[in-house]
Design an enzyme around this catalytic site. Sequence first.
Site, mmCIF file in Angstrom:
data_model
loop_
_atom_site.group_PDB
_atom_site.id
_atom_site.type_symbol
_atom_site.label_atom_id
_atom_site.label_comp_id
_atom_site.label_asym_id
_atom_site.label_seq_id
_atom_site.Cartn_x
_atom_site.Cartn_y
_atom_site.Cartn_z
ATOM 1 N N ASP A 8 0.868 -1.171 0.000
ATOM 2 C CA ASP A 8 0.000 0.000 0.000
ATOM 3 C C ASP A 8 0.912 1.230 0.000
ATOM 4 O OD1 ASP A 8 0.912 0.312 2.605
ATOM 5 O OD2 ASP A 8 -1.069 0.282 3.538
ATOM 6 N N CYS A 65 3.506 -2.943 3.905
ATOM 7 C CA CYS A 65 2.662 -1.793 4.230
ATOM 8 C C CYS A 65 3.386 -0.989 5.309
ATOM 9 C CB CYS A 65 1.247 -2.226 4.638
ATOM 10 S SG CYS A 65 1.107 -3.243 6.111
ATOM 11 N N THR A 67 3.168 -1.075 8.655
ATOM 12 C CA THR A 67 3.631 -1.954 9.741
ATOM 13 C C THR A 67 3.885 -3.384 9.286
ATOM 14 O OG1 THR A 67 1.354 -2.565 10.250
ATOM 15 C CG2 THR A 67 2.276 -0.665 11.444
ATOM 16 N N GLY A 68 3.314 -3.777 8.181
ATOM 17 C CA GLY A 68 3.335 -5.176 7.738
ATOM 18 C C GLY A 68 2.198 -5.982 8.338
ATOM 19 N N GLY A 70 -1.256 -5.324 8.627
ATOM 20 C CA GLY A 70 -2.453 -5.479 7.802
ATOM 21 C C GLY A 70 -2.217 -6.439 6.650
ATOM 22 N N HIS A 98 11.271 -23.563 9.381
ATOM 23 C CA HIS A 98 10.252 -24.214 10.223
ATOM 24 C C HIS A 98 8.853 -24.167 9.622
ATOM 25 C CE1 HIS A 98 12.649 -23.948 14.268
ATOM 26 N NE2 HIS A 98 13.452 -24.100 13.230
ATOM 27 N N HIS A 134 8.388 -30.451 11.481
ATOM 28 C CA HIS A 134 7.874 -29.229 10.854
ATOM 29 C C HIS A 134 6.842 -29.567 9.777
ATOM 30 C CE1 HIS A 134 10.598 -26.953 13.190
ATOM 31 N NE2 HIS A 134 11.692 -27.373 12.577
HETATM 32 C C1 RB5 Z 1 -1.699 2.834 6.428
HETATM 33 O O1 RB5 Z 1 -1.764 4.048 7.064
HETATM 34 C C2 RB5 Z 1 -1.376 1.718 7.404
HETATM 35 O O2 RB5 Z 1 -2.456 1.500 8.265
HETATM 36 C C3 RB5 Z 1 -1.003 0.452 6.693
HETATM 37 O O3 RB5 Z 1 0.077 0.702 5.859
HETATM 38 C C4 RB5 Z 1 -0.610 -0.718 7.546
HETATM 39 O O4 RB5 Z 1 0.329 -0.359 8.498
HETATM 40 C C5 RB5 Z 1 -1.698 -1.503 8.101
HETATM 41 O O5 RB5 Z 1 -1.511 -2.520 8.785
#
Ligand code: RB5
Length: 152
Positions: A8, A65, A67-68, A70, A98, A134
Amino acid sequence: MKIAMGSDHGGFRLKNEIKAMLESMGHEVEDYGCTCADSVDYPDYALEACERVASGDADRGILICGTGIGMSIAANKIPGIRCALVHDMFSAKATREHNDTNVLAMGERVVGPGLAQEIVKIWVETPFSGEPRHEGRIRKLKAIEDRFTVHP
Ligand code: RB5
């Protein structure tokens, strides 16, 4: 290796950097967007890239994204996808050995580009251990998935 990528707006810049690195390593990258820093919804891009992995058309997927988180949640809803959210090199190696993960998620707002590149190199190059314990655990993951998958 053929690698499907998606991001994103929060992961757009890092996606482009990782894409360039993978191509310079000789991998084929399918880029499912996004294509600019305008705000978009991460599930749309996770779905596009992961469908390619789940169908076997791509070998692996990489999702980025902010944080990774989502991206990893979305990816793990798709049957056949085992996605790990990774921000360190130990986990990058362990999750291949694993969990035989086929999708990697990272957060551009969490990890710097240098560390992200090292994580991707390790994750792409580390094989699944194939150890029976595993294998058995991955079969159990599949059994959970099958239990909640509605077949038409
Ligand atoms: C976008 O603002 C942010 O929410 C998205 O990139 C991500 O971190 C969601 O998990």
